[in-house]
Design an enzyme around this catalytic site. Structure first.
Site, PDB file in Angstrom:
ATOM      1  N   ASP A 223       0.875  -1.165   0.000  1.00  0.00           N
ATOM      2  CA  ASP A 223       0.000   0.000   0.000  1.00  0.00           C
ATOM      3  C   ASP A 223       0.921   1.227   0.000  1.00  0.00           C
ATOM      4  OD1 ASP A 223      -2.083   1.765   0.042  1.00  0.00           O
ATOM      5  OD2 ASP A 223      -3.138   0.830   1.722  1.00  0.00           O
TER       6      ASP A 223
HETATM    7  C1  BGC Z   1      -4.972   3.357   0.146  1.00  0.00           C
HETATM    8  C2  BGC Z   1      -5.019   2.407  -1.042  1.00  0.00           C
HETATM    9  C3  BGC Z   1      -4.753   3.157  -2.307  1.00  0.00           C
HETATM   10  C4  BGC Z   1      -3.416   3.866  -2.191  1.00  0.00           C
HETATM   11  C5  BGC Z   1      -3.051   4.665  -3.426  1.00  0.00           C
HETATM   12  C6  BGC Z   1      -3.699   4.175   0.156  1.00  0.00           C
HETATM   13  O1  BGC Z   1      -3.726   5.173   1.133  1.00  0.00           O
HETATM   14  O2  BGC Z   1      -5.074   2.630   1.342  1.00  0.00           O
HETATM   15  O3  BGC Z   1      -6.253   1.757  -1.107  1.00  0.00           O
HETATM   16  O4  BGC Z   1      -4.771   2.283  -3.414  1.00  0.00           O
HETATM   17  O5  BGC Z   1      -3.460   4.768  -1.097  1.00  0.00           O
HETATM   18  O6  BGC Z   1      -3.872   5.776  -3.523  1.00  0.00           O
END
Ligand code: BGC
Length: 836
Positions: A223
């Site tokens: 993530d």
């Molecule tokens: C979120 C993800 C997301 C990523 C990119 C993170 O903060 O938890 O679900 O894909 O950011 O935006």
């Protein structure tokens, strides 16, 4: 691509080249590697639409209903079509890897990203996700199953340490990811949180079960910013660190490799998986297979509109108030702030920018054009929550165009770059300039109402806000959150007040310094002077009284349902409950429409004749709603999650406790409907519930008498349409076992199938039940096991309405084929090690 094709490519790369590939090149891209003809991969959020590489309101996207609404459709064909639409959007925006679907569970209705997850039930979550994945990947775009695993709460999500027993982990929280792998998902994202004390980007669960037991062959993407350490993550089955170009791997993995702290085989495996993904999306070597759009551009909006009706859940319809007979109506009073300011999607990284939104009011007006008059009253005074400047009252001081001027300034305040934007919320300017020291939003604002306006500025670091030449805010606001959404997407707002005269234009300037680490997101927002609540309510009530029918649209705010924090309350925003009660008293023909991504408290639900849940319906909100209200389509939705009437009734509510960031899933496998059954409390509406526009009678349930452990089998349920119009029924099958030696949920959904029938017609729903359905995770064996003996199958229309039952006996797996197995039974593949 096969390993035989990939391995020669690996040999062309030295250690530095390999390591370089394992961290992103930028926020949304991976590195290219000409030595193996690899181009960069572009990744993008999010589940309800494809944002593309930029966070810019001018780059619009098609917006789907929220994942809760998609799951409510219980319609895998529709989901696959929507997945194909997402693929078309991804291709249009040059995206190779879509960061969706979100497969975490609705453990607590307070979960901040509830709207972005599908269901409280692992089977429904898994099947919904698998159908969407197949659709996305049918267009040559990778889907990413996220967030692996147990990111079911948002508060303190980077640090929270989820604790649960092994059986619960496998039966509930891992199960949807297993279904995604079975569906052939090309990428998986590891979660921010810890499970059992280990952060997910270093978790042994990435190796087993994900890669070993389930055979996942793609890369595990971190993530964003979730990979925070070097050696444990490098040695784990984590494969790609995002975003880049900085990461602990970019800084130290090469040295660790050279010092023998990380094995070359581990690095090779990560690169191999990344190359495999690149091959799948056509980014490696010669371009991949020619991709053809599966959903024709002209059919996209119709599909999105159909998705609104398919996911809308009619919770209550006393006296058959719905559908409304358009021909018999003379007037409709539309009421509620959400009828015009509809929330089409949840907040956070999933957000995209719609090209056009059909509001509930616009949809109803269009449907009734030439037939009935439509009045509109918000029923509440304008919210005192500052909203980002929009096009209606602000204009760019340089061009005079509706919108705002955004400037990047150097350390001396000289302009380096300027651009016209359409919103006072600027997540990122369209250029990145190394010597930019400040970002500024400037607008000429003409207030419609005179009085004390609330102005707000969002951002971190040194901020200043000037209204009409008066500096009202100035100071340094240090970061108090390390959550990426807070820092980079939705920074907290700081409010000030300013008295303005109606119609007199003033200049407003918000400026922030680009201090290291504080992000660039800047928000300039305003709220009008407080209105008179009593007269707003009185006007709405009078309109409701005078109309044939009142439609009240209520819902949540972006603050309450957004990424990065859990909800504090299930209550609707202040004033909305009173509005519903007052309108329902004024007009007995009142339809309440709930516009929320997840459960809200419904203290008045038994007092209103019709209650329709639209979730966050996406861009075609209003037309889809009108289709349902006026009976052009049946409301197809069935609840993917149990709704309580009041927050205090909810059996599993706990989210991250502060300051102890351990989150104990003390309820074990008993979440959702199983938790309600165990608690003895009655929810307002059970999982699976949802009314259509016809009635059904459940006739017979036919199941095999005996089933060999691990075998799939079919259950046949005969239902008859006893109403007056053709309809669709979602036939659900659950299992229970009394006197079980293992801990089991009181009830477990094991299969479902939708049938359609004409009035009077009787049809049989054939529900396929997988070989895993009767099994439990055995902690002693660290594997799946099935108890021998009796199980009870139940079928009906929700977890709380199961009129049909049948008994079934499980016999050991080694029982010779044919012994005792009833109709429809065959082996469910070789993958489940089921033993007795
Ligand atoms: C979120 C993800 C997301 C990523 C990119 C993170 O903060 O938890 O679900 O894909 O950011 O935006």
């Amino acid at each position: 691509m096969t390993d035989e094709e990939i391995d020669p490519l690996l040999e062309k790369l030295d250690a530095a080249q390999k390591v370089r590939l394992l961290t992103g090149a930028s926020t949304w891209r991976t590195h290219a590697e000409p030595a193996v003809a690899l181009r960069p991969l572009t990744l993008s959020d999010g589940p309800a639409g494809v944002r593309g590489e930029t966070w810019d309101e001018r780059q619009t996207s098609l917006v789907l209903p929220s994942p809760t609404a998609l799951a409510a459709s219980w319609d895998e064909r529709l989901l696959t079509d929507l997945g194909a639409l997402l693929a078309a959007e991804a291709r249009r925006k040059g995206v190779d890897v879509l960061l969706a679907p979100t497969l975490n569970l609705h453990r607590s209705p307070l979960g901040g990203r509830h709207f972005e997850c599908f269901s409280e039930d692992p089977l429904l979550t898994g099947r919904t996700g698998a159908a969407l994945i197949k659709g996305i990947q049918s267009g040559g775009v990778a889907a990413t199953a996220k967030h692996f695993v147990a990111n079911d709460a948002e508060t303190d999500r980077l640090n929270v340490d989820v604790r649960m027993d092994e059986q619960t982990l496998h039966e509930l929280y891992l199960a949807p990811f297993e279904a995604a792998v079975e569906a052939g998902v090309w990428a998986v994202m590891s979660a921010y949180n810890k499970v059992g004390g280990v952060t997910m980007s270093a978790s042994p669960l990435l190796a087993d079960p994900l890669k070993e037991e389930w055979g996942f062959e793609g890369p595990v993407v971190s993530d964003w910013g979730g990979l925070r350490t070097l050696l444990d993550t490098a040695r784990s089955a984590q494969d790609l660190a995002m975003p880049g170009p900085d990461s602990p791997w970019a800084a130290g993995l090469l040295a660790a490799l050279e010092q023998g702290l990380v094995s070359p085989g581990a690095v090779d495996d990560k690169v191999r998986r990344l190359l495999r993904l690149a091959g799948q999306v056509g980014a490696l070597g010669a371009p991949g297979p020619v991709w053809r759009p599966v959903v024709a551009p002209g059919a996209q909006r119709a599909l999105l509109r159909r998705a609104v009706t398919a996911g809308s859940v009619l919770l209550r319809n006393e006296g058959g108030l719905l559908p409304l007979d358009r021909a018999g109506l003379r007037s409709v009073a539309v009421i509620g702030p959400h009828a015009t300011a509809v929330r089409i999607q949840g907040g956070g990284s999933a957000e995209v920018f719609p090209d056009a939104v059909v509001t509930p009011l616009a949809g109803i007006e269009a449907a009734l054009e030439g037939a009935a008059t439509v009045t509109y009253h918000p029923g509440l005074p304008p919210s005192d929550r500052p909203l980002p400047l929009a096009l209606d009252h602000s204009r760019d001081p340089r061009t005079g165009e509706p919108g705002v001027l955004v400037r990047l300034l150097d350390a001396d305040g000289e302009e380096l770059h300027a651009e016209h934007r359409l919103s006072g919320r600027i997540v990122e300017p369209s250029v990145v300039l190394a010597d930019a020291a400040a970002v500024e939003i400037r607008a000429l604002f003409r207030p419609a109402d005179g009085g004390v306006w609330t102005w707000a500025m969002g951002g971190w670091g040194s901020l200043s806000l000037t209204v009409d030449g008066r500096e009202l805010l100035s100071g340094t606001f240090p970061l108090d959150s390390d959550d990426p959404t807070r820092v980079h997407v939705a920074p907290p707002l700081r409010s000030v007040r300013a008295e303005l005269a109606a119609g007199e234009e003033v200049e407003v300037v918000a400026r922030r310094s680009l201090d290291p680490g504080t992000g660039v997101a800047t928000v300039l927002a305003a709220a009008p002077p407080a209105g008179d609540a009593a007269s707003a309510l009185a006007r709405a009530v009078a309109a409701a009284r005078a109309a044939d029918v009142a439609v009240v649209v209520v819902g949540t705010t972006e603050e309450s349902e957004s990424e990065g924090h859990d909800r504090e309350s299930l209550a609707l925003p202040e004033g909305q409950d009173a509005l519903v009660r007052a309108v329902a008293r004024a007009n007995p023909r009142t339809v309440v429409v709930v516009n929320a991504g997840g459960p809200v408290a419904l203290p008045w639900h038994t007092r209103v004749p019709a209650l329709l849940l639209t979730w966050f319906p996406g861009q075609e909100a209003g037309d889809g709603l009108a289709d349902v209200l006026f009976g052009r389509a049946e409301p197809g939705g069935r609840l993917p999650t149990t709704w309580g009437a009041a927050q205090d009734d909810v059996p599993v509510l706990g989210t991250t406790p502060a300051p102890d960031v351990r989150l104990h899933y003390e309820e074990g496998p008993h979440i959702g409907y199983a938790a309600w059954l165990r608690s003895g409390a009655s929810p307002a509406y059970w999982f699976g519930h949802g009314l259509g526009y016809t009635d059904w009678e459940y006739g017979t349930l036919t199941a095999p008498d005996t089933v060999r452990a691990g075998d799939a089998f079919d259950v046949r349920v005969r239902v008859r349409n006893t109403g007056r119009r053709r309809g669709r029924e979602v036939v659900q099958v659950y299992v229970t076992r009394s006197g079980s030696a293992v801990e089991r949920p009181a009830l477990r959904l094991i299969g479902y199938a939708a049938v359609e029938a004409d009035p009077g017609e009787s049809v049989v729903a054939v529900v396929r039940v997988s070989g895993r359905a009767l099994a439990h995770w055995s902690v002693a064996r660290h594997g799946w096991d099935t108890e021998a003996g009796g199980f009870t199958l139940l079928s009906g229309r929700s977890a709380g309405d199961l009129p049909l039952t049948a008994s079934l006996t499980a016999v050991p797996a080694h029982t010779p084929a044919g012994t005792g197995s009833g109709n429809g039974s065959d082996r469910d593949g070789e993958r489940s090690p089921l033993m007795l």
